[in-house]
Design a protein around this motif. Structure first.
Motif, PDB file in Angstrom:
ATOM      1  N   LEU A 171       0.525 -12.116   3.150  1.00  0.00           N
ATOM      2  CA  LEU A 171       1.967 -11.512   3.127  1.00  0.00           C
ATOM      3  C   LEU A 171       3.280 -11.614   3.363  1.00  0.00           C
ATOM      4  O   LEU A 171       4.064 -11.275   4.089  1.00  0.00           O
ATOM      5  CB  LEU A 171       1.720  -9.693   2.514  1.00  0.00           C
ATOM      6  CG  LEU A 171       0.821  -9.484   1.845  1.00  0.00           C
ATOM      7  CD1 LEU A 171       0.151  -7.664   1.789  1.00  0.00           C
ATOM      8  CD2 LEU A 171       0.963  -9.438   0.466  1.00  0.00           C
ATOM      9  N   VAL A 211       4.549 -11.601  -0.314  1.00  0.00           N
ATOM     10  CA  VAL A 211       5.205 -10.913  -1.103  1.00  0.00           C
ATOM     11  C   VAL A 211       5.292 -10.798  -2.757  1.00  0.00           C
ATOM     12  O   VAL A 211       5.929 -10.484  -3.027  1.00  0.00           O
ATOM     13  CB  VAL A 211       6.232 -10.427   0.030  1.00  0.00           C
ATOM     14  CG1 VAL A 211       6.948  -9.374  -0.661  1.00  0.00           C
ATOM     15  CG2 VAL A 211       5.422  -9.318   0.603  1.00  0.00           C
ATOM     16  N   LYS A 263       4.958  -9.395  -6.095  1.00  0.00           N
ATOM     17  CA  LYS A 263       5.801  -8.746  -7.243  1.00  0.00           C
ATOM     18  C   LYS A 263       5.535  -9.005  -8.596  1.00  0.00           C
ATOM     19  O   LYS A 263       5.719  -8.101  -9.474  1.00  0.00           O
ATOM     20  CB  LYS A 263       7.601  -8.766  -6.735  1.00  0.00           C
ATOM     21  CG  LYS A 263       8.398  -8.211  -7.954  1.00  0.00           C
ATOM     22  CD  LYS A 263       9.759  -8.169  -7.077  1.00  0.00           C
ATOM     23  CE  LYS A 263      10.851  -7.242  -7.836  1.00  0.00           C
ATOM     24  NZ  LYS A 263      10.853  -7.613  -9.379  1.00  0.00           N
ATOM     25  N   ALA A 322       0.470  -1.871   7.041  1.00  0.00           N
ATOM     26  CA  ALA A 322       1.508  -1.964   6.891  1.00  0.00           C
ATOM     27  C   ALA A 322       1.679  -2.802   6.439  1.00  0.00           C
ATOM     28  O   ALA A 322       2.505  -2.385   5.144  1.00  0.00           O
ATOM     29  CB  ALA A 322       2.342  -3.163   8.091  1.00  0.00           C
ATOM     30  N   ALA A 323       0.880  -3.226   5.254  1.00  0.00           N
ATOM     31  CA  ALA A 323       1.150  -3.798   4.338  1.00  0.00           C
ATOM     32  C   ALA A 323       0.866  -2.778   3.044  1.00  0.00           C
ATOM     33  O   ALA A 323       1.673  -2.790   1.737  1.00  0.00           O
ATOM     34  CB  ALA A 323      -0.531  -4.665   3.707  1.00  0.00           C
ATOM     35  N   ARG A 324       0.200  -1.997   2.761  1.00  0.00           N
ATOM     36  CA  ARG A 324       0.142  -0.763   2.127  1.00  0.00           C
ATOM     37  C   ARG A 324       1.050   0.401   1.668  1.00  0.00           C
ATOM     38  O   ARG A 324       1.466   0.382   0.555  1.00  0.00           O
ATOM     39  CB  ARG A 324      -1.183   0.373   2.183  1.00  0.00           C
ATOM     40  CG  ARG A 324      -2.551  -0.057   1.956  1.00  0.00           C
ATOM     41  CD  ARG A 324      -3.742   1.122   2.510  1.00  0.00           C
ATOM     42  NE  ARG A 324      -5.035   0.391   2.517  1.00  0.00           N
ATOM     43  CZ  ARG A 324      -5.665   0.058   3.617  1.00  0.00           C
ATOM     44  NH1 ARG A 324      -5.073   0.641   4.285  1.00  0.00           N
ATOM     45  NH2 ARG A 324      -6.588  -0.268   3.592  1.00  0.00           N
ATOM     46  N   GLU A 325       1.987  -0.096   2.989  1.00  0.00           N
ATOM     47  CA  GLU A 325       2.918   0.831   2.825  1.00  0.00           C
ATOM     48  C   GLU A 325       3.702  -0.154   2.055  1.00  0.00           C
ATOM     49  O   GLU A 325       5.048   0.638   1.413  1.00  0.00           O
ATOM     50  CB  GLU A 325       3.688   1.638   4.502  1.00  0.00           C
ATOM     51  CG  GLU A 325       5.020   2.210   4.178  1.00  0.00           C
ATOM     52  CD  GLU A 325       4.758   2.749   5.468  1.00  0.00           C
ATOM     53  OE1 GLU A 325       6.340   3.200   6.280  1.00  0.00           O
ATOM     54  OE2 GLU A 325       4.479   2.292   6.917  1.00  0.00           O
ATOM     55  N   ARG A 326       4.136  -1.193   2.690  1.00  0.00           N
ATOM     56  CA  ARG A 326       5.314  -1.915   2.336  1.00  0.00           C
ATOM     57  C   ARG A 326       5.065  -2.290   0.375  1.00  0.00           C
ATOM     58  O   ARG A 326       6.348  -2.440  -0.286  1.00  0.00           O
ATOM     59  CB  ARG A 326       5.658  -3.401   2.656  1.00  0.00           C
ATOM     60  CG  ARG A 326       6.373  -4.583   2.880  1.00  0.00           C
ATOM     61  CD  ARG A 326       6.231  -5.769   2.805  1.00  0.00           C
ATOM     62  NE  ARG A 326       6.784  -6.841   3.322  1.00  0.00           N
ATOM     63  CZ  ARG A 326       7.375  -7.908   3.317  1.00  0.00           C
ATOM     64  NH1 ARG A 326       6.254  -8.750   4.028  1.00  0.00           N
ATOM     65  NH2 ARG A 326       8.297  -8.699   2.566  1.00  0.00           N
ATOM     66  N   LEU A 327       4.089  -2.180   0.271  1.00  0.00           N
ATOM     67  CA  LEU A 327       3.514  -2.723  -0.671  1.00  0.00           C
ATOM     68  C   LEU A 327       3.181  -1.366  -1.645  1.00  0.00           C
ATOM     69  O   LEU A 327       2.454  -1.740  -2.363  1.00  0.00           O
ATOM     70  CB  LEU A 327       2.417  -4.209  -1.265  1.00  0.00           C
ATOM     71  CG  LEU A 327       3.462  -4.892  -0.623  1.00  0.00           C
ATOM     72  CD1 LEU A 327       2.530  -6.364  -0.528  1.00  0.00           C
ATOM     73  CD2 LEU A 327       4.823  -5.690  -1.262  1.00  0.00           C
ATOM     74  N   TYR A 385       4.001   0.691  -4.236  1.00  0.00           N
ATOM     75  CA  TYR A 385       4.260   0.063  -5.528  1.00  0.00           C
ATOM     76  C   TYR A 385       3.538  -0.179  -6.827  1.00  0.00           C
ATOM     77  O   TYR A 385       3.329  -0.068  -7.892  1.00  0.00           O
ATOM     78  CB  TYR A 385       5.480  -0.553  -5.689  1.00  0.00           C
ATOM     79  CG  TYR A 385       5.756  -1.716  -6.182  1.00  0.00           C
ATOM     80  CD1 TYR A 385       5.676  -2.965  -6.389  1.00  0.00           C
ATOM     81  CD2 TYR A 385       5.863  -2.434  -4.417  1.00  0.00           C
ATOM     82  CE1 TYR A 385       5.393  -4.009  -6.752  1.00  0.00           C
ATOM     83  CE2 TYR A 385       6.184  -4.111  -3.909  1.00  0.00           C
ATOM     84  CZ  TYR A 385       6.050  -4.636  -5.253  1.00  0.00           C
ATOM     85  OH  TYR A 385       5.932  -5.772  -4.550  1.00  0.00           O
TER      86      TYR A 385
END
Length: 277
Positions: free
Chosen positions: A20, A25, A29, A50-55, A57
């Motif tokens: 990511l 990333v 999207k 961190a990836a779950r939080e960042r993505l 959406y």
């Protein structure tokens, strides 16, 4: 009356993304926004929380899992990770007869067994054009006889900092005020010395006359804000020269066009009209 023909829905291909960084990333999207015939189903990253939080959406339909679990959740994997992880990402997919998109193609030179594995099990390894141009023309020329392929890469200083070759040779480029040639050699040598910078040179070599005959120069240029690649090819079918200036992504080592080349390659897989390779 003629009965209306039923429209057969296009079967969706499940896609996993490994890594990511700026490219991964961007692809998440794009797939979330919609690429006809493809659905993002799994993502892997060094820090999954961190990836779950960042993505966030992406929603619950996308699994955030370790690399080892990707193959069971997807038909295609797109490798956007550090080169050292290439076998771990690609191996399970091609062994299962599936497809792997490889962006760290320089690492293929040291992991040729992955190509053998794909051949033995009906898998496929696809190297998108990434930040380079003209691979179709080079590959076409290679069906005849290519005399030489030469590439000159010029990059901003920030895009070259930390390269192993510079560290090993004790070359400092932070304070240079004019263009400095920092490397001259083959694509294979560049793949070792600049693993995060010169996947383009290896892609060019694989399309043409191989990593040991593809000649390369690398220049650090403090006046540049873009990565510039110039390619010169001499063959019995044509002689041509091409130049591309890539606008960097959030990662100065990577051009914005790299992620777009993956999207283009995905679309070509299902397009009713396909232009180029």
């Amino acid at each position: 009356m003629t009965a209306a023909l039923a429209v057969r829905p296009q079967e969706e291909t499940r896609v996993a993304i490994a890594g990511l960084g700026a490219i991964g990333v961007g692809l998440c999207k794009a797939l979330h926004d919609g690429i006809a015939g493809f659905r993002l189903t799994a993502v892997s990253a060094r820090d999954l929380d961190a990836a779950r939080e960042r993505l966030a959406y992406l929603g619950p339909s996308v699994a955030f899992v370790p690399i080892a679990e990707l193959e069971g959740l997807a038909d295609i994997v797109i490798e956007c990770a550090p080169a050292a992880l290439l076998p771990e990402i690609v191996g399970p997919f091609v062994k299962a007869g599936k497809t792997a998109f490889v962006l760290s193609c320089a690492a293929l030179l040291g992991n040729s067994e992955l190509v053998d594995l794909a051949e033995a099990h009906g898998g496929r390894i696809i190297v998108p054009s990434g930040a380079i141009l003209g691979l179709d023309a080079v590959n076409a020329a290679a069906q005849g006889k290519i005399e030489s392929v030469r590439m000159v890469t010029r990059k901003p200083v920030t895009g070259l900092k930390g390269a192993p070759f510079l560290v090993e040779q004790n070359i400092t480029i932070d304070e240079i005020t004019e263009p400095l040639r920092i490397f001259k050699g083959t694509a294979r040598q560049a793949a070792v010395g600049f693993p995060a910078n010169l996947n383009v040179a290896v892609a060019l070599s694989l399309a043409g006359i191989g990593p040991d005959r593809t000649e390369l120069e690398i220049w650090a240029d403090p006046s540049l804000k873009r990565n510039v690649h110039n390619i010169q090819v001499k063959a019995d079918s044509a002689e041509f020269e091409m130049t591309i200036e890539n606008i960097p992504s959030d990662n100065p080592k990577t051009g914005r066009i790299t992620a777009l080349s993956v999207i283009s390659a995905l679309k070509k897989m299902k397009a009713p009209l396909r232009i180029g390779g």
